[in-house]
Design a protein around this motif. Structure first.
Motif, PDB file in Angstrom:
ATOM      1  N   GLY A  42      -2.028   6.558  -2.378  1.00 61.73           N
ATOM      2  CA  GLY A  42      -2.852   6.827  -1.227  1.00 61.73           C
ATOM      3  C   GLY A  42      -2.729   5.722  -0.341  1.00 61.73           C
ATOM      4  N   CYS A  43      -1.740   4.733  -0.337  1.00 59.24           N
ATOM      5  CA  CYS A  43      -1.558   4.009   0.894  1.00 59.24           C
ATOM      6  C   CYS A  43      -0.300   3.474   1.109  1.00 59.24           C
ATOM      7  CB  CYS A  43      -2.351   2.502   0.759  1.00 59.24           C
ATOM      8  SG  CYS A  43      -1.940   1.587  -0.732  1.00 59.24           S
ATOM      9  N   PRO A  44       0.253   3.122   2.186  1.00 59.77           N
ATOM     10  CA  PRO A  44       1.609   2.794   2.546  1.00 59.77           C
ATOM     11  C   PRO A  44       2.193   1.722   1.318  1.00 59.77           C
ATOM     12  CG  PRO A  44       0.516   2.590   4.384  1.00 59.77           C
ATOM     13  CD  PRO A  44      -0.386   2.540   3.329  1.00 59.77           C
ATOM     14  N   LYS A  45       3.375   1.926   1.195  1.00 59.14           N
ATOM     15  CA  LYS A  45       4.050   1.543  -0.158  1.00 59.14           C
ATOM     16  C   LYS A  45       4.038  -0.264  -0.273  1.00 59.14           C
ATOM     17  CE  LYS A  45       8.216   3.101  -2.568  1.00 59.14           C
ATOM     18  NZ  LYS A  45       9.400   3.693  -2.409  1.00 59.14           N
ATOM     19  N   GLU A  46       3.869  -0.777   1.017  1.00 61.07           N
ATOM     20  CA  GLU A  46       4.003  -2.115   1.092  1.00 61.07           C
ATOM     21  C   GLU A  46       2.557  -2.684   0.731  1.00 61.07           C
ATOM     22  OE1 GLU A  46       4.374  -0.379   3.961  1.00 61.07           O
ATOM     23  OE2 GLU A  46       3.484  -1.298   5.764  1.00 61.07           O
ATOM     24  N   TYR A  47       1.381  -1.660   0.448  1.00 57.82           N
ATOM     25  CA  TYR A  47       0.373  -2.158   0.197  1.00 57.82           C
ATOM     26  C   TYR A  47       0.082  -1.665  -1.435  1.00 57.82           C
ATOM     27  CZ  TYR A  47      -0.603  -3.136   5.136  1.00 57.82           C
ATOM     28  OH  TYR A  47      -0.318  -3.593   6.403  1.00 57.82           O
ATOM     29  N   ALA A  48       0.832  -1.167  -2.025  1.00 60.04           N
ATOM     30  CA  ALA A  48       0.810  -0.634  -3.299  1.00 60.04           C
ATOM     31  C   ALA A  48       1.238  -1.794  -4.167  1.00 60.04           C
ATOM     32  CB  ALA A  48       1.577   0.567  -3.308  1.00 60.04           C
ATOM     33  N   ASN A  49       0.527  -2.821  -4.307  1.00 54.40           N
ATOM     34  CA  ASN A  49       0.792  -3.943  -5.205  1.00 54.40           C
ATOM     35  C   ASN A  49      -0.304  -4.624  -5.350  1.00 54.40           C
ATOM     36  OD1 ASN A  49       0.816  -5.843  -3.196  1.00 54.40           O
ATOM     37  ND2 ASN A  49       2.810  -4.971  -2.623  1.00 54.40           N
ATOM     38  N   GLU A  50      -0.367  -5.781  -6.175  1.00 56.67           N
ATOM     39  CA  GLU A  50      -1.510  -6.597  -6.631  1.00 56.67           C
ATOM     40  C   GLU A  50      -2.151  -7.535  -5.380  1.00 56.67           C
ATOM     41  OE1 GLU A  50      -0.038  -8.779 -10.053  1.00 56.67           O
ATOM     42  OE2 GLU A  50       0.761 -10.215  -8.699  1.00 56.67           O
ATOM     43  N   ASP A  51      -1.146  -7.488  -4.460  1.00 56.43           N
ATOM     44  CA  ASP A  51      -1.824  -8.210  -3.246  1.00 56.43           C
ATOM     45  C   ASP A  51      -2.756  -7.153  -2.354  1.00 56.43           C
ATOM     46  OD1 ASP A  51      -0.435 -10.308  -3.916  1.00 56.43           O
ATOM     47  OD2 ASP A  51       1.406  -9.767  -2.477  1.00 56.43           O
ATOM     48  N   ASN A  52      -2.791  -6.046  -2.704  1.00 64.27           N
ATOM     49  CA  ASN A  52      -3.629  -4.939  -2.137  1.00 64.27           C
ATOM     50  C   ASN A  52      -5.134  -5.788  -1.889  1.00 64.27           C
ATOM     51  OD1 ASN A  52      -5.690  -2.755  -2.001  1.00 64.27           O
ATOM     52  ND2 ASN A  52      -3.900  -1.555  -1.727  1.00 64.27           N
ATOM     53  N   LEU A  53      -5.654  -5.682  -0.736  1.00 62.49           N
ATOM     54  CA  LEU A  53      -7.014  -6.231  -0.321  1.00 62.49           C
ATOM     55  C   LEU A  53      -8.169  -5.652  -1.418  1.00 62.49           C
ATOM     56  CD1 LEU A  53      -8.169  -8.287   1.496  1.00 62.49           C
ATOM     57  CD2 LEU A  53      -8.366  -6.554   3.099  1.00 62.49           C
ATOM     58  N   VAL A  54      -7.985  -4.512  -1.822  1.00 67.20           N
ATOM     59  CA  VAL A  54      -9.075  -3.929  -2.660  1.00 67.20           C
ATOM     60  C   VAL A  54      -9.016  -4.694  -3.999  1.00 67.20           C
ATOM     61  CG1 VAL A  54      -9.725  -1.669  -3.881  1.00 67.20           C
ATOM     62  CG2 VAL A  54      -8.669  -1.813  -1.628  1.00 67.20           C
ATOM     63  N   VAL A  55      -7.690  -4.564  -4.386  1.00 72.27           N
ATOM     64  CA  VAL A  55      -7.668  -5.273  -5.777  1.00 72.27           C
ATOM     65  C   VAL A  55      -7.977  -6.663  -5.715  1.00 72.27           C
ATOM     66  CG1 VAL A  55      -5.458  -5.917  -7.523  1.00 72.27           C
ATOM     67  CG2 VAL A  55      -5.648  -3.809  -6.215  1.00 72.27           C
ATOM     68  N   GLN A  56      -7.325  -7.260  -4.465  1.00 73.24           N
ATOM     69  CA  GLN A  56      -7.661  -8.762  -4.537  1.00 73.24           C
ATOM     70  C   GLN A  56      -9.383  -8.909  -4.453  1.00 73.24           C
ATOM     71  OE1 GLN A  56      -5.939 -11.812  -4.723  1.00 73.24           O
ATOM     72  NE2 GLN A  56      -4.600 -10.338  -5.444  1.00 73.24           N
ATOM     73  N   SER A  57     -10.019  -8.159  -3.880  1.00 71.64           N
ATOM     74  CA  SER A  57     -11.531  -8.134  -3.768  1.00 71.64           C
ATOM     75  C   SER A  57     -12.089  -7.881  -5.150  1.00 71.64           C
ATOM     76  CB  SER A  57     -12.229  -7.222  -2.693  1.00 71.64           C
ATOM     77  OG  SER A  57     -11.422  -7.590  -1.517  1.00 71.64           O
ATOM     78  N   PHE A  58     -11.655  -7.025  -5.897  1.00 71.01           N
ATOM     79  CA  PHE A  58     -11.952  -6.592  -7.183  1.00 71.01           C
ATOM     80  C   PHE A  58     -11.762  -7.790  -8.219  1.00 71.01           C
ATOM     81  CE2 PHE A  58     -12.582  -3.076 -10.142  1.00 71.01           C
ATOM     82  CZ  PHE A  58     -12.807  -3.494 -11.263  1.00 71.01           C
ATOM     83  N   LEU A  59     -10.632  -8.554  -7.907  1.00 67.63           N
ATOM     84  CA  LEU A  59     -10.343  -9.582  -8.532  1.00 67.63           C
ATOM     85  C   LEU A  59     -11.208 -10.833  -8.693  1.00 67.63           C
ATOM     86  CD1 LEU A  59      -8.458 -11.436 -10.600  1.00 67.63           C
ATOM     87  CD2 LEU A  59      -6.966 -11.825  -8.552  1.00 67.63           C
TER      88      LEU A  59
END
Ligand SMILES: Nc1ncnc2c1ncn2[C@@H]1O[C@H](COP(=O)(O)OP(=O)(O)OP(=O)(O)O)[C@@H](O)[C@H]1O
Ligand SMILES: N[C@@H](CCO)C(=O)O
Length: 289
Positions: A42-59
């Motif tokens: 549901g987001c552009p490919k360049e954000y579909a990885n562990e650097d994604n801000l949602v994932v980083q905030s979860f971490l």
């Protein structure tokens, strides 16, 4: 499944650089499901990885709670545009924190959530209304946010959204490092009147209090359409500001006919996309399935 609903926000509100923002009734949804590996859709490919801000905030929230980071499928359903001054990054930050809180049933209180979010964003003006709804003013004390919720009169908002992005980090580089004393005095007066006019619904004072010395004079050069929209808003006695770090400009009014007129002009003469919404009365919330 955990679903987090998060509102767009308009920070600064002209006179409240880094210290005032309002939640908009425009929502993004972030869905989290357990999975054997991290999957982001549901987001552009360049954000579909562990650097994604949602994932980083979860971490970051896992670290705060001293929990192991789980793997999940994150699906983002958002039409809040990136880097347009509508708090898209704050939606990611708040969604990641709230999802982690829900995942571990940690029951963080809203001030703890605000502290983590401010740590990630660097300033509380978007994340605070994103969490609490309404308008929120804030300041930092020894690295921690202090805030007050401001109930607002029944203002409607018109977001005028140019088709070019402005990255917040870049827009912060154009700001000066000092301010004249007389401009600081002017800023305080305008900011105080703005807040009161926002609460009691004094539209005339609200429009007149939109005079900023901290960021708009410098950032307007990044927004070619600013001058003509600003001029029209002044003629119509409409409060207007650069939303966040731009490029969106927001006008607010108690009178929908004024916003409809402005929208018509901005769409036809400047070909700028517009969207109207009320101020959101509540902040981010979570549901489970
Ligand atoms: N739907 C999304 N999916 C993934 N990442 C996103 C999404 N929305 C925003 N982001 C992240 O937020 C960044 C944009 O943040 P930026 O601070 O430049 O703009 P903004 O938050 O939209 O504007 P402002 O802070 O001025 O209100 C993107 O580069 C990306 O890292
Ligand atoms: N207060 C911030 C909001 C954008 O994140 C700024 O204007 O840079």
């Amino acid at each position: 499944m955990i679903r987090v609903h998060v509102p767009a926000t308009s920070a600064n509100c002209c006179i409240g650089f880094d210290s005032l923002g309002m939640a908009l009734d425009w929502w993004a949804t972030f869905q989290f499901e357990p999975s054997d590996e991290l999957i982001i859709t549901g987001c552009p490919k360049e954000y579909a990885n562990e650097d994604n801000l949602v994932v980083q905030s979860f971490l970051k929230t896992c670290q705060h709670l001293k929990k192991e980071m789980p793997t999940f499928h994150l699906h983002i359903d958002s039409d809040i545009p990136f880097s347009r001054g509508l708090g898209s990054s704050s939606t990611c930050v708040v969604a990641g924190i709230l999802a982690c809180d829900a995942w571990f049933q940690a029951h963080l209180n809203k001030m703890e959530i605000l502290e983590i979010a401010t740590d990630i964003e660097g300033h509380p003006d978007n994340v605070a209304p994103c969490i609490f709804g309404k308008a929120v003013c804030s300041f930092m004390e020894e690295g921690k946010p202090r805030m007050m919720i401001i109930p607002c009169a029944d203002y409607k908002c018109l977001a005028m959204i140019p088709d070019y992005p402005i990255v917040t980090n870049e827009a912060r580089k154009v700001l000066p490092s000092t301010l004249e004393y007389k401009d600081a005095v002017s800023q305080v007066g305008h900011a105080l009147c703005f807040l009161q006019a926002l609460q009691v619904g004094n539209e005339m004072i609200l429009a007149k209090s939109c005079v900023d010395h901290l960021h708009e004079p410098y950032r307007k050069k990044l927004i070619p359409d600013y001058d003509s929209i600003h001029e029209q808003c002044q003629e119509m006695d409409l409060a207007m500001w650069i939303s966040g770090s731009g490029s969106t400009m927001l006008a607010i009014s108690l009178d929908p006919t004024k916003l409809n007129q402005l929208q018509k002009d901005v769409e036809t003469k400047l070909s700028i996309q517009c969207r109207q919404m009320p101020i959101a009365s509540k902040g981010a919330w979570v549901d489970y399935e």
